[in-house]
Design a protein around this motif. Structure first.
Motif, PDB file in Angstrom:
ATOM      1  N   THR A   1      41.191 -15.481  15.472  1.00 27.40           N
ATOM      2  CA  THR A   1      39.723 -15.512  15.340  1.00 27.40           C
ATOM      3  C   THR A   1      39.103 -16.715  16.076  1.00 27.40           C
ATOM      4  O   THR A   1      39.648 -17.812  15.587  1.00 27.40           O
ATOM      5  N   ASP A   2      37.943 -16.439  16.589  1.00 28.37           N
ATOM      6  CA  ASP A   2      37.498 -17.596  17.043  1.00 28.37           C
ATOM      7  C   ASP A   2      36.414 -18.148  16.102  1.00 28.37           C
ATOM      8  O   ASP A   2      35.324 -17.620  16.149  1.00 28.37           O
ATOM      9  N   LEU A   3      36.837 -19.101  15.321  1.00 34.82           N
ATOM     10  CA  LEU A   3      35.927 -19.410  14.141  1.00 34.82           C
ATOM     11  C   LEU A   3      34.820 -20.133  14.444  1.00 34.82           C
ATOM     12  O   LEU A   3      33.694 -20.130  13.843  1.00 34.82           O
ATOM     13  N   ALA A   4      34.664 -20.861  15.640  1.00 34.72           N
ATOM     14  CA  ALA A   4      33.498 -21.551  15.991  1.00 34.72           C
ATOM     15  C   ALA A   4      32.336 -20.509  16.340  1.00 34.72           C
ATOM     16  O   ALA A   4      31.269 -20.458  16.005  1.00 34.72           O
ATOM     17  N   GLU A   5      32.721 -19.443  17.053  1.00 33.17           N
ATOM     18  CA  GLU A   5      31.760 -18.192  17.430  1.00 33.17           C
ATOM     19  C   GLU A   5      31.377 -17.639  16.341  1.00 33.17           C
ATOM     20  O   GLU A   5      30.284 -17.298  15.942  1.00 33.17           O
ATOM     21  N   LEU A   6      32.581 -17.114  15.460  1.00 31.61           N
ATOM     22  CA  LEU A   6      32.211 -16.540  14.139  1.00 31.61           C
ATOM     23  C   LEU A   6      31.084 -17.333  13.242  1.00 31.61           C
ATOM     24  O   LEU A   6      30.140 -16.886  12.582  1.00 31.61           O
ATOM     25  N   GLY A   7      31.391 -18.601  13.129  1.00 28.56           N
ATOM     26  CA  GLY A   7      30.627 -19.498  12.277  1.00 28.56           C
ATOM     27  C   GLY A   7      29.139 -19.742  12.664  1.00 28.56           C
ATOM     28  O   GLY A   7      28.084 -19.455  12.001  1.00 28.56           O
ATOM     29  N   GLN A   8      28.980 -19.636  14.055  1.00 29.25           N
ATOM     30  CA  GLN A   8      27.528 -19.648  14.658  1.00 29.25           C
ATOM     31  C   GLN A   8      26.998 -18.457  14.344  1.00 29.25           C
ATOM     32  O   GLN A   8      25.712 -18.406  13.933  1.00 29.25           O
ATOM     33  N   LYS A   9      27.545 -17.322  14.649  1.00 30.25           N
ATOM     34  CA  LYS A   9      26.841 -16.213  14.471  1.00 30.25           C
ATOM     35  C   LYS A   9      26.433 -15.353  13.066  1.00 30.25           C
ATOM     36  O   LYS A   9      25.355 -15.141  12.656  1.00 30.25           O
ATOM     37  N   VAL A  10      27.607 -15.855  12.058  1.00 26.05           N
ATOM     38  CA  VAL A  10      27.335 -15.596  10.800  1.00 26.05           C
ATOM     39  C   VAL A  10      26.145 -16.498  10.176  1.00 26.05           C
ATOM     40  O   VAL A  10      25.517 -16.229   9.177  1.00 26.05           O
ATOM     41  N   SER A  11      26.395 -17.660  10.543  1.00 22.89           N
ATOM     42  CA  SER A  11      25.433 -18.803   9.948  1.00 22.89           C
ATOM     43  C   SER A  11      24.041 -18.622  10.375  1.00 22.89           C
ATOM     44  O   SER A  11      23.169 -18.514   9.484  1.00 22.89           O
ATOM     45  N   ALA A  12      24.065 -18.152  11.437  1.00 20.86           N
ATOM     46  CA  ALA A  12      22.515 -17.657  12.007  1.00 20.86           C
ATOM     47  C   ALA A  12      22.161 -16.382  11.029  1.00 20.86           C
ATOM     48  O   ALA A  12      20.765 -16.300  10.715  1.00 20.86           O
TER      49      ALA A  12
END
Length: 416
Positions: free
Chosen positions: A239-250
């Motif tokens: 899992t790409d946590l940086a990409e996931l974090g950006q999308k979910v946080s937004a």
């Protein structure tokens, strides 16, 4: 003595020195790797009130829990005994999420008495809580979103046929029970299993919770469970946590704006935090030539690492003693009187009797799923922290295996 090669190290501690000091088989955990994973997860989500609740079932050694607590990580448990262990490690009841799965109501009552956050996973449980406690016990509600994505079927928990959670189609019944008994709902929870290959799955489940939240105006948090994919071998997807974090946080910030106030965003990682930290060290007992293949037989088995047999899971295997040997094809098997194959036709540097092998990614569900099958004791556990190896669980002895057994004396039958 395991002295041939000393190049494989954990935080500067040579693995063969650990084998010499603590014996084999032994689980070894790299505390730095756990801390790195915590920091990576935390840094991936920005602008939200993130809370990490470690899924204790992945690896519940007291020293591991104390390490988690030192890093500001709270816990998720699935039994009252897990909660008691967390409290022994210093956690407050308010820091513990209790997620039952068809547990006896008597155990639910114990959890309530301890002051844990209750995550209700069925309509009957919501009704029992309402009938017994009225409006005095706040709950979280676990939803099944009927979403499936990746991983072995045995570790998928959010699909329509799963036993976990309340199907989202029962939204009206949930709301009716909550209103009937005046039950305070403080959280919504979804956990759809492990090994998601597409981080967008979290956005799909987020939409389910965001929509459901309109029924509950007093939420304090949303819990998206976990499911982060861990790489088990070279080239494996993670899992790409940086990409996931950006999308979910937004998406979460947009939800909070619509909801009218900020609430906490929770995740419950288990495997993500501890899997890569773990190494199961084993001794090679026999290298056995057969007409069709060469077996490497080690002093461990499915009793200490069941994932390859249970989930067809891949674990990299390192020949610690002879890393530069010529590559040879082996089938690596255990010493249990069952088929307990770790790897079939695996290329490894030449393996010799008494070499030390390391089974990688053994931090999650290694010791926790271990058994005493064949009257084999469970291995010792060692943590490497700040460049030093510490024993954090003693190896089980024959006396440990007998503990709790009660002998009945029988009259010996004499034959004529």
């Amino acid at each position: 003595m395991y002295l041939e090669n000393r190049s494989y190290q954990i935080q500067g501690v040579r693995v063969l020195d650990i084998a010499d000091q603590f014996g084999l088989p032994t689980y070894v955990y790299d505390a730095d790797k756990i801390i790195q994973k915590i920091d990576l997860l935390r840094s991936s989500f920005t602008g939200v009130d993130l809370k990490i609740k470690y899924a204790l079932k992945a690896l519940s050694n007291l020293s591991i829990l104390k390490l988690m607590r030192s890093q500001g990580v709270e816990v998720d448990v699935v039994s009252v005994n897990e909660a008691r262990l967390a409290m022994r490690a210093g956690y407050e009841p308010s820091q513990i999420m209790y997620t039952p799965s068809g547990n006896r109501f008597a155990e639910i009552q114990e959890a309530i008495a301890l002051g844990l956050t209750i995550n209700a996973d069925s309509l009957p449980l919501i009704e029992q809580i309402g009938q017994t406690y009225g409006s005095t016990v706040p709950i979280c509600i676990r939803i099944n979103p009927s979403i499936i994505d990746g991983g072995n079927l045995k570790i998928q928990t959010g699909h329509a046929d799963s036993k976990f959670g309340i199907p989202n189609q029962y939204r009206p019944q949930i709301k009716a029970l909550v209103e009937q008994y005046g039950i305070p709902v403080i959280g919504l929870h979804i956990h759809t299993g492990s090994d998601f290959k597409d981080g967008n799955t979290f956005l799909k489940i987020a939409d389910v919770l965001f929509d459901l939240a309109s029924d509950f105006p007093d939420l304090r948090f949303m819990d998206f469970g976990s499911g982060f994919k861990v790489a088990y071998r070279e080239g494996d997807h993670a899992t790409d946590l940086a990409e996931l974090g950006q999308k979910v946080s937004a998406a979460f910030k947009e939800f909070c704006a619509r909801y009218g106030r900020n609430i906490e965003l929770w995740f419950e990682p288990g495997k993500l935090l501890v899997s890569e930290s773990g190494h199961l060290l084993a001794n090679v007992n026999v290298v056995k030539e057969n007409p069709t293949r060469t077996f490497v037989q080690v002093d461990t088995g499915l009793n200490h690492l069941i994932r390859p047999m249970m989930y067809d899971a891949w674990h990299d295997i390192i020949n610690v003693s002879n890393p530069e040997g010529p590559e040879t094809l082996y089938t690596v098997v255990g010493y249990i009187c069952e088929t307990d194959t770790f790897a079939t036709d695996r290329l490894l540097p030449q393996v010799r009797t008494n070499d030390v092998l390391s089974f990688e990614n053994a931090g999650a569900y290694g010791f926790m799923m271990a058994s005493t099958y064949n009257m084999r004791g469970r291995p010792a556990e060692v943590m490497v922290y700040d460049g030093q190896a510490y024993l954090i669980r003693e190896r089980e002895t024959f006396e440990d295996l007998l503990r709790g057994q009660i002998e009945i004396e029988f009259t010996e039958l004499t034959t004529i």
